[in-house]
Design a protein around this motif. Structure first.
Motif, PDB file in Angstrom:
ATOM      1  N   ARG A 185       6.495 -12.635  -1.507  1.00 27.95           N
ATOM      2  CA  ARG A 185       5.772 -13.542  -0.533  1.00 27.95           C
ATOM      3  C   ARG A 185       6.575 -13.382   0.893  1.00 27.95           C
ATOM      4  O   ARG A 185       7.566 -13.698   0.727  1.00 27.95           O
ATOM      5  N   VAL A 186       5.624 -12.960   1.726  1.00 26.26           N
ATOM      6  CA  VAL A 186       6.108 -13.123   3.169  1.00 26.26           C
ATOM      7  C   VAL A 186       6.644 -14.204   3.687  1.00 26.26           C
ATOM      8  O   VAL A 186       5.983 -15.411   3.591  1.00 26.26           O
ATOM      9  N   PRO A 187       7.895 -14.615   4.276  1.00 31.31           N
ATOM     10  CA  PRO A 187       8.152 -15.990   4.753  1.00 31.31           C
ATOM     11  C   PRO A 187       7.666 -16.204   5.894  1.00 31.31           C
ATOM     12  O   PRO A 187       7.547 -15.407   6.665  1.00 31.31           O
ATOM     13  N   THR A 188       7.302 -17.687   6.168  1.00 32.42           N
ATOM     14  CA  THR A 188       6.618 -18.139   7.305  1.00 32.42           C
ATOM     15  C   THR A 188       7.485 -19.299   7.839  1.00 32.42           C
ATOM     16  O   THR A 188       8.474 -20.054   6.988  1.00 32.42           O
ATOM     17  N   ASP A 189       7.356 -19.723   8.915  1.00 31.44           N
ATOM     18  CA  ASP A 189       8.195 -21.065   9.586  1.00 31.44           C
ATOM     19  C   ASP A 189       7.993 -22.092   8.512  1.00 31.44           C
ATOM     20  O   ASP A 189       8.732 -22.993   8.223  1.00 31.44           O
ATOM     21  N   ASP A 190       6.705 -22.216   7.951  1.00 30.03           N
ATOM     22  CA  ASP A 190       6.354 -23.634   7.046  1.00 30.03           C
ATOM     23  C   ASP A 190       6.944 -23.202   5.579  1.00 30.03           C
ATOM     24  O   ASP A 190       7.399 -24.153   4.920  1.00 30.03           O
ATOM     25  N   GLU A 191       6.958 -22.023   5.199  1.00 27.08           N
ATOM     26  CA  GLU A 191       7.354 -21.817   3.981  1.00 27.08           C
ATOM     27  C   GLU A 191       8.444 -20.449   3.915  1.00 27.08           C
ATOM     28  O   GLU A 191       8.025 -19.261   3.596  1.00 27.08           O
ATOM     29  N   ASN A 193      11.314 -18.039   2.555  1.00 32.66           N
ATOM     30  CA  ASN A 193      11.375 -17.507   1.383  1.00 32.66           C
ATOM     31  C   ASN A 193      12.653 -16.631   1.490  1.00 32.66           C
ATOM     32  O   ASN A 193      12.932 -15.533   1.785  1.00 32.66           O
ATOM     33  N   TYR A 196      12.627 -12.937  -0.359  1.00 32.07           N
ATOM     34  CA  TYR A 196      11.668 -11.964  -0.134  1.00 32.07           C
ATOM     35  C   TYR A 196      12.583 -10.687   0.236  1.00 32.07           C
ATOM     36  O   TYR A 196      13.606 -10.521   1.012  1.00 32.07           O
TER      37      TYR A 196
END
Length: 470
Positions: A185-191, A193, A196
């Motif tokens: 799962r590619v990390p995002t600012d909201d989520e 990880n 990764y």
């Protein structure tokens, strides 16, 4: 040229020629040093290789052990090795044989392991743990360690225990996939990880595509996914496991035999064969290698005599195929030996210079001359070491033959250096000069102690000592 040949090959036997080294070029020393190293290397390699037939021929119990497994009519294990590919027709219901677990095929402490499965994809059902570095060695499971605060994790060391049981990666395939889904799962600012891993994510996606297209079956897919799971879920295991991306059964085998104090076994794996037995003169012999030089086939309907010949051919082929590796090992050992030989060489040269001076001998070389004199002893000392290495290979284990050969070479140079001083001391006493001359080459009227043939006595205490530079 004739004078040089006499000097080079007779210096070890006569002081007259050894002292010529003082007036000759240092290239003679360099030549002797190189040749002596080559002789030691060749003696060790030739001795180890040549002695194999004697050791294997003297290993009656070991040969009976392998013959009973692969040549006994009615119960033999058919084997085929061609073009580096190993195949074994194991008894019904078995995918491998491990005498250490089942007790089958054991003969007088000799153990057998036969496993034709893919070594890189046959995984061990290991258990992971962590040990606290506080001297008390408190041991907890790896999953417990993962539940600790990050500040506490640094106080533990990671380790694993091999079980010897083959892991069925299909059983917990869903768990591996769930973890890889997280890793992918590619990390995002909201989520964010923290788990990764881009490389593993791409590899996992490729494995899914190959499964969907039918390029690989489900078991192969499960093995690939499991290897990716281990790489990301556990700490780096490269120092623990060297045969696969995750702990393998092969590593379990190697650890098992290394802990076997009897060191008597025969192992046939998909990519290698390992042999350990007690040969002639009680010498323990161990070697392993691949199948590049092996072309054998043992069938169920083959006569016992022919099957035994195929077994011998298999073992000999594995041993012969490792000649280049053995050469590299001996070369490295001899190179590592060089600094110690250099120290011994300098010590002998200094000993000659010091004793000749302290005893006030007629012949008192300086350090450079003493080095060249000792250098004139190296070639024959190398010949002695060469012969010693071959002889020792028949009566000693490999490491001992190497050690005693090195010691023998150094002892030969040291002994000849001491004899050199003793001869010069006798000459000085017989000449009655009491060391009044300053470094002259004054030979005794009597034959040299190392004389090859008697010479007529002469009343001239100062014979012609002209030398020809080489």
């Amino acid at each position: 040229m004739k004078d040089w040949l006499k000097f080079y090959f007779l210096s070890f036997f006569r002081n007259k020629y050894a002292k010529e080294a003082d007036n000759r070029r240092a290239l003679n020393l360099l030549l002797s040093a190189v040749l002596s190293i080559v002789l030691i290397f060749c003696g060790l390699l030739l001795g180890y290789t040549a002695s194999f037939d004697a050791h294997y021929g003297g290993a009656a119990e070991f040969r009976q052990f392998v013959y009973s497994a692969f040549a006994e009519e009615g119960s033999r294990i058919p084997v085929k090795i061609k073009n580096g590919v190993f195949e074994a027709d194991l008894p019904s219901g078995l995918d491998h044989i491990d005498s250490y677990v089942t007790g089958d095929y054991v003969y007088k402490d000799h153990k057998l392991i036969v496993d034709p499965r893919d070594v890189s994809m046959t995984f061990d059902d290991f258990s992971a743990y962590c040990v606290k570095n506080d001297g008390k060695n408190e041991k907890i499971s790896y999953d417990e360690w993962r539940g600790l605060d990050k500040s506490e994790r640094g106080n533990y060391s990671f380790g694993i225990d091999y079980s010897g049981v083959t892991l069925d990666t299909l059983v917990k395939l869903n768990d591996y996939e769930d973890w890889l889904d997280i890793v992918s799962r590619v990390p995002t600012d909201d989520e964010p990880n923290e788990h990764y891993d881009k490389t593993i994510a791409q590899a996992y996606a490729t494995a899914l595509e190959k499964l969907a297209s039918g390029e690989i079956d489900e078991r192969h897919y499960a093995n690939v996914v499991y290897a990716q799971y281990v790489q990301t879920y556990y700490p780096d295991m490269s120092r623990i496991e060297s045969f696969g991306a995750a702990p393998t059964i092969k590593t379990y085998y190697m650890r098992t035999v290394n802990n076997d104090k009897t060191r008597k076994y025969f192992i046939l794996l998909e990519d290698m064969c390992a042999v350990s037995f007690v040969g002639a003169n009680g010498v323990k012999l161990y070697f392993d290698g691949g199948y590049s030089d092996v072309d054998v086939e043992i069938t169920s309907d083959m006569s016992r005599a022919n099957a035994e010949k195929q077994v011998d051919k298999l073992i000999d082929g594995v041993f012969s195929g490792e000649t280049s590796t053995n050469a590299a090992v001996y070369l490295m050992n001899v190179v590592m030996l060089f600094p110690w030989l250099l120290i011994a060489f300098i010590f002998c040269a200094f000993l000659i210079m010091l004793l000749c001076k302290l005893l006030k001998l007629d012949y008192r070389p300086k350090m450079g001359g003493a080095c060249k004199i000792v250098g004139s002893f190296l070639f024959i000392s190398g010949v002695v070491a060469f012969l010693l290495a071959i002889i020792l290979s028949y009566v000693c284990v490999r490491a001992e033959a190497y050690m005693y050969t090195a010691i023998g070479f150094g002892a030969a140079v040291l002994a000849r250096s001491i004899v050199f001083v003793i001869i010069e001391f006798i000459k000085t006493r017989r000449n009655g000069t009491n060391g009044d001359t300053d470094g002259g080459d004054q030979a005794s009227a009597d034959p040299d102690v190392f004389e090859l043939a008697d010479k007529p006595k002469t009343n001239n205490p100062y014979p012609n000592t002209e030398t020809n530079n080489a």
